[in-house]
Design a protein around this motif. Structure first.
Motif, PDB file in Angstrom:
ATOM      1  N   PRO A 100       0.835  -1.208   0.000  1.00  0.00           N
ATOM      2  CA  PRO A 100       0.000   0.000   0.000  1.00  0.00           C
ATOM      3  C   PRO A 100       0.860   1.243   0.000  1.00  0.00           C
ATOM      4  O   PRO A 100       1.902   1.294   0.640  1.00  0.00           O
ATOM      5  N   GLN A 101       0.435   2.249  -0.728  1.00  0.00           N
ATOM      6  CA  GLN A 101       1.165   3.498  -0.807  1.00  0.00           C
ATOM      7  C   GLN A 101       0.207   4.648  -0.572  1.00  0.00           C
ATOM      8  O   GLN A 101      -0.957   4.592  -0.961  1.00  0.00           O
ATOM      9  N   LEU A 102       0.711   5.691   0.081  1.00  0.00           N
ATOM     10  CA  LEU A 102      -0.137   6.836   0.326  1.00  0.00           C
ATOM     11  C   LEU A 102      -0.541   7.488  -0.983  1.00  0.00           C
ATOM     12  O   LEU A 102       0.265   7.651  -1.885  1.00  0.00           O
ATOM     13  N   VAL A 103      -1.809   7.846  -1.055  1.00  0.00           N
ATOM     14  CA  VAL A 103      -2.343   8.508  -2.240  1.00  0.00           C
ATOM     15  C   VAL A 103      -2.130  10.001  -2.102  1.00  0.00           C
ATOM     16  O   VAL A 103      -2.462  10.600  -1.087  1.00  0.00           O
ATOM     17  N   GLN A 104      -1.566  10.619  -3.118  1.00  0.00           N
ATOM     18  CA  GLN A 104      -1.305  12.046  -3.110  1.00  0.00           C
ATOM     19  C   GLN A 104      -2.364  12.776  -3.924  1.00  0.00           C
ATOM     20  O   GLN A 104      -2.918  12.239  -4.868  1.00  0.00           O
ATOM     21  N   PRO A 140      -2.796  -6.363   2.934  1.00  0.00           N
ATOM     22  CA  PRO A 140      -2.656  -5.038   3.561  1.00  0.00           C
ATOM     23  C   PRO A 140      -3.963  -4.261   3.697  1.00  0.00           C
ATOM     24  O   PRO A 140      -4.031  -3.333   4.501  1.00  0.00           O
ATOM     25  N   PHE A 141      -4.986  -4.617   2.924  1.00  0.00           N
ATOM     26  CA  PHE A 141      -6.212  -3.815   2.967  1.00  0.00           C
ATOM     27  C   PHE A 141      -7.462  -4.639   3.270  1.00  0.00           C
ATOM     28  O   PHE A 141      -8.572  -4.235   2.956  1.00  0.00           O
ATOM     29  N   THR A 142      -7.270  -5.796   3.921  1.00  0.00           N
ATOM     30  CA  THR A 142      -8.403  -6.637   4.294  1.00  0.00           C
ATOM     31  C   THR A 142      -8.489  -6.733   5.814  1.00  0.00           C
ATOM     32  O   THR A 142      -7.519  -7.106   6.483  1.00  0.00           O
ATOM     33  N   THR A 201     -11.577  -7.347   9.271  1.00  0.00           N
ATOM     34  CA  THR A 201     -12.978  -7.502   9.643  1.00  0.00           C
ATOM     35  C   THR A 201     -13.524  -6.112   9.961  1.00  0.00           C
ATOM     36  O   THR A 201     -12.769  -5.178  10.234  1.00  0.00           O
ATOM     37  N   TRP A 202     -14.841  -5.982   9.944  1.00  0.00           N
ATOM     38  CA  TRP A 202     -15.441  -4.678  10.240  1.00  0.00           C
ATOM     39  C   TRP A 202     -15.004  -4.166  11.604  1.00  0.00           C
ATOM     40  O   TRP A 202     -14.592  -3.013  11.751  1.00  0.00           O
ATOM     41  N   ARG A 203     -15.107  -5.042  12.599  1.00  0.00           N
ATOM     42  CA  ARG A 203     -14.818  -4.610  13.964  1.00  0.00           C
ATOM     43  C   ARG A 203     -13.314  -4.430  14.195  1.00  0.00           C
ATOM     44  O   ARG A 203     -12.909  -3.618  15.037  1.00  0.00           O
ATOM     45  N   GLU A 204     -12.520  -5.159  13.451  1.00  0.00           N
ATOM     46  CA  GLU A 204     -11.071  -4.994  13.545  1.00  0.00           C
ATOM     47  C   GLU A 204     -10.650  -3.617  13.062  1.00  0.00           C
ATOM     48  O   GLU A 204      -9.887  -2.904  13.734  1.00  0.00           O
ATOM     49  N   LEU A 205     -11.143  -3.203  11.902  1.00  0.00           N
ATOM     50  CA  LEU A 205     -10.784  -1.884  11.389  1.00  0.00           C
ATOM     51  C   LEU A 205     -11.344  -0.790  12.277  1.00  0.00           C
ATOM     52  O   LEU A 205     -10.678   0.223  12.525  1.00  0.00           O
ATOM     53  N   ALA A 206     -12.563  -0.974  12.785  1.00  0.00           N
ATOM     54  CA  ALA A 206     -13.141   0.020  13.684  1.00  0.00           C
ATOM     55  C   ALA A 206     -12.258   0.199  14.919  1.00  0.00           C
ATOM     56  O   ALA A 206     -12.035   1.324  15.378  1.00  0.00           O
ATOM     57  N   TRP A 207     -11.744  -0.890  15.454  1.00  0.00           N
ATOM     58  CA  TRP A 207     -10.839  -0.824  16.611  1.00  0.00           C
ATOM     59  C   TRP A 207      -9.566  -0.070  16.249  1.00  0.00           C
ATOM     60  O   TRP A 207      -9.098   0.775  17.023  1.00  0.00           O
ATOM     61  N   TYR A 266      -9.501  14.783  -0.083  1.00  0.00           N
ATOM     62  CA  TYR A 266     -10.881  14.384  -0.285  1.00  0.00           C
ATOM     63  C   TYR A 266     -11.155  13.050   0.396  1.00  0.00           C
ATOM     64  O   TYR A 266     -10.245  12.274   0.670  1.00  0.00           O
ATOM     65  N   ALA A 267     -12.430  12.777   0.629  1.00  0.00           N
ATOM     66  CA  ALA A 267     -12.814  11.526   1.285  1.00  0.00           C
ATOM     67  C   ALA A 267     -12.319  10.313   0.514  1.00  0.00           C
ATOM     68  O   ALA A 267     -11.898   9.312   1.107  1.00  0.00           O
ATOM     69  N   VAL A 268     -12.350  10.379  -0.805  1.00  0.00           N
ATOM     70  CA  VAL A 268     -11.928   9.234  -1.611  1.00  0.00           C
ATOM     71  C   VAL A 268     -10.437   8.956  -1.446  1.00  0.00           C
ATOM     72  O   VAL A 268      -9.997   7.810  -1.489  1.00  0.00           O
ATOM     73  N   GLU A 269      -9.650   9.988  -1.238  1.00  0.00           N
ATOM     74  CA  GLU A 269      -8.229   9.789  -0.987  1.00  0.00           C
ATOM     75  C   GLU A 269      -8.001   9.193   0.405  1.00  0.00           C
ATOM     76  O   GLU A 269      -7.174   8.303   0.587  1.00  0.00           O
ATOM     77  N   ARG A 270      -8.727   9.712   1.381  1.00  0.00           N
ATOM     78  CA  ARG A 270      -8.579   9.195   2.742  1.00  0.00           C
ATOM     79  C   ARG A 270      -8.985   7.730   2.824  1.00  0.00           C
ATOM     80  O   ARG A 270      -8.371   6.941   3.552  1.00  0.00           O
ATOM     81  N   LEU A 271     -10.004   7.365   2.071  1.00  0.00           N
ATOM     82  CA  LEU A 271     -10.422   5.972   2.029  1.00  0.00           C
ATOM     83  C   LEU A 271      -9.303   5.079   1.514  1.00  0.00           C
ATOM     84  O   LEU A 271      -9.035   4.001   2.052  1.00  0.00           O
ATOM     85  N   ALA A 272      -8.629   5.528   0.460  1.00  0.00           N
ATOM     86  CA  ALA A 272      -7.535   4.743  -0.122  1.00  0.00           C
ATOM     87  C   ALA A 272      -6.348   4.635   0.825  1.00  0.00           C
ATOM     88  O   ALA A 272      -5.638   3.632   0.835  1.00  0.00           O
ATOM     89  N   ASN A 273      -6.125   5.674   1.625  1.00  0.00           N
ATOM     90  CA  ASN A 273      -4.978   5.691   2.531  1.00  0.00           C
ATOM     91  C   ASN A 273      -5.257   5.055   3.880  1.00  0.00           C
ATOM     92  O   ASN A 273      -4.328   4.771   4.646  1.00  0.00           O
ATOM     93  N   LEU A 274      -6.523   4.816   4.192  1.00  0.00           N
ATOM     94  CA  LEU A 274      -6.892   4.323   5.511  1.00  0.00           C
ATOM     95  C   LEU A 274      -6.226   2.993   5.885  1.00  0.00           C
ATOM     96  O   LEU A 274      -5.778   2.841   7.031  1.00  0.00           O
ATOM     97  N   PRO A 275      -6.139   1.995   4.992  1.00  0.00           N
ATOM     98  CA  PRO A 275      -5.509   0.733   5.390  1.00  0.00           C
ATOM     99  C   PRO A 275      -4.085   0.889   5.886  1.00  0.00           C
ATOM    100  O   PRO A 275      -3.689   0.243   6.864  1.00  0.00           O
ATOM    101  N   LEU A 276      -3.309   1.743   5.234  1.00  0.00           N
ATOM    102  CA  LEU A 276      -1.925   1.925   5.660  1.00  0.00           C
ATOM    103  C   LEU A 276      -1.866   2.592   7.025  1.00  0.00           C
ATOM    104  O   LEU A 276      -1.077   2.196   7.893  1.00  0.00           O
ATOM    105  N   VAL A 277      -2.700   3.594   7.262  1.00  0.00           N
ATOM    106  CA  VAL A 277      -2.734   4.268   8.555  1.00  0.00           C
ATOM    107  C   VAL A 277      -3.158   3.285   9.642  1.00  0.00           C
ATOM    108  O   VAL A 277      -2.568   3.244  10.732  1.00  0.00           O
ATOM    109  N   ALA A 278      -4.168   2.474   9.348  1.00  0.00           N
ATOM    110  CA  ALA A 278      -4.647   1.500  10.327  1.00  0.00           C
ATOM    111  C   ALA A 278      -3.570   0.479  10.660  1.00  0.00           C
ATOM    112  O   ALA A 278      -3.360   0.131  11.830  1.00  0.00           O
ATOM    113  N   LYS A 279      -2.886   0.014   9.655  1.00  0.00           N
ATOM    114  CA  LYS A 279      -1.826  -0.971   9.857  1.00  0.00           C
ATOM    115  C   LYS A 279      -0.739  -0.413  10.774  1.00  0.00           C
ATOM    116  O   LYS A 279      -0.198  -1.122  11.632  1.00  0.00           O
TER     117      LYS A 279
END
Length: 253
Positions: A5-9, A171-173, A175-181, A195-208
């Motif tokens: 995963p790479q941060l979306v610019q 890297p981007f899979t 469970t619902w409750r796992e990501l919420a945690w 934008y929200a669409v960029e944050r959505l793409a970057n969320l897995p890396l931040v969560a990890k």
């Protein structure tokens, strides 16, 4: 590596059709395919990146979908349909027309396809004021999984089955409750993206990156039990848990 995963610019890879986010439409290189929403994906090798294509029309006459969230359970008749519709409604409430640029769908690991949503699941959505009409179950498309930005599952077993078949989805899979945690306590400003669409793409890396800093929870708390064959109360518990997890994700997107 391309699969990392790479941060979306914001620029130059991503460009907006309008400066007003409420009317902004983006397009994406890795649009998940869904039999319910036929889209023509834009391709750029194996790298997941944002592209813009103002005015490009999809096969259904609408703008190309952008983003890619796939909700997964076993039969795609109860848990994942509720998650799909709850996320769509939450995005519409927050972003209006711009929500249409974020592709949200769902699928089942076992099927069968072509079935309607379970009546109790419909009742739970309608109780929350969320549309539940025109839904037909479908099997999970593993090619769509490989192109998604975020795959959210009902249980750890679903997550592990998907990753076993599509290793690049690890890297981007979640469970619902796992990501919420993982994202609880974050603010949108802590997830890169204008934008929200960029944050959505970057969320897995931040969560990890947060995983090692949070107090671990009992693993079974990351699962949502299957209400199929159960009572209305079973469906209500599942819907409440799904809604809570989806809202936690949307708050940071």
């Amino acid at each position: 590596m391309d699969d990392e995963p790479q941060l979306v610019q914001s620029a130059p890879a991503l460009a907006a059709v309008s400066l007003d986010e409420s009317a902004t439409v983006f397009t994406c290189a890795n649009v998940p395919y869904s039999s319910r929403m036929v889209r023509r994906p834009l391709r750029s090798g194996n790298r997941r990146r944002w592209v813009s294509s103002p005015g490009a029309e999809g096969e259904d006459g609408g703008k190309f979908a952008m983003g890619g969230v796939i909700h997964v359970c076993t039969g795609n008749q109860a848990r994942s349909p509720m998650a799909e519709r709850l996320m769509e409604e939450g995005l519409r409430h927050r972003y209006g027309r711009a929500a249409e640029s974020i592709f949200v769908t769902s699928g089942g690991t076992q099927g069968p396809p072509g079935r309607p949503m379970q009546p109790f699941a419909i009742a739970e959505l309608e109780h929350r004021g969320v549309p539940a009409d025109h839904f037909v179950s479908q099997l999970l498309d593993l090619q769509a999984v490989a192109r998604a930005h975020l795959v959210l599952t009902a249980t750890r077993q679903h997550r592990d089955e998907i990753v076993a078949q599509v290793p690049q989805a690890l890297p981007f899979t979640f469970t619902w409750r796992e990501l919420a945690w993982l994202v609880t306590g974050l603010t949108p400003g802590e997830v890169p993206g204008r934008y929200a669409v960029e944050r959505l793409a970057n969320l897995p890396l931040v969560a990890k990156q947060r995983r090692g800093y949070l107090q671990p929870l009992p693993p079974d708390l990351f699962d949502i039990a299957d209400p199929m064959g159960g009572t209305r109360q079973d469906y209500r518990v599942a819907a409440d848990q799904i809604e809570e997890a989806v809202e936690a994700v949307l708050r940071v997107v």
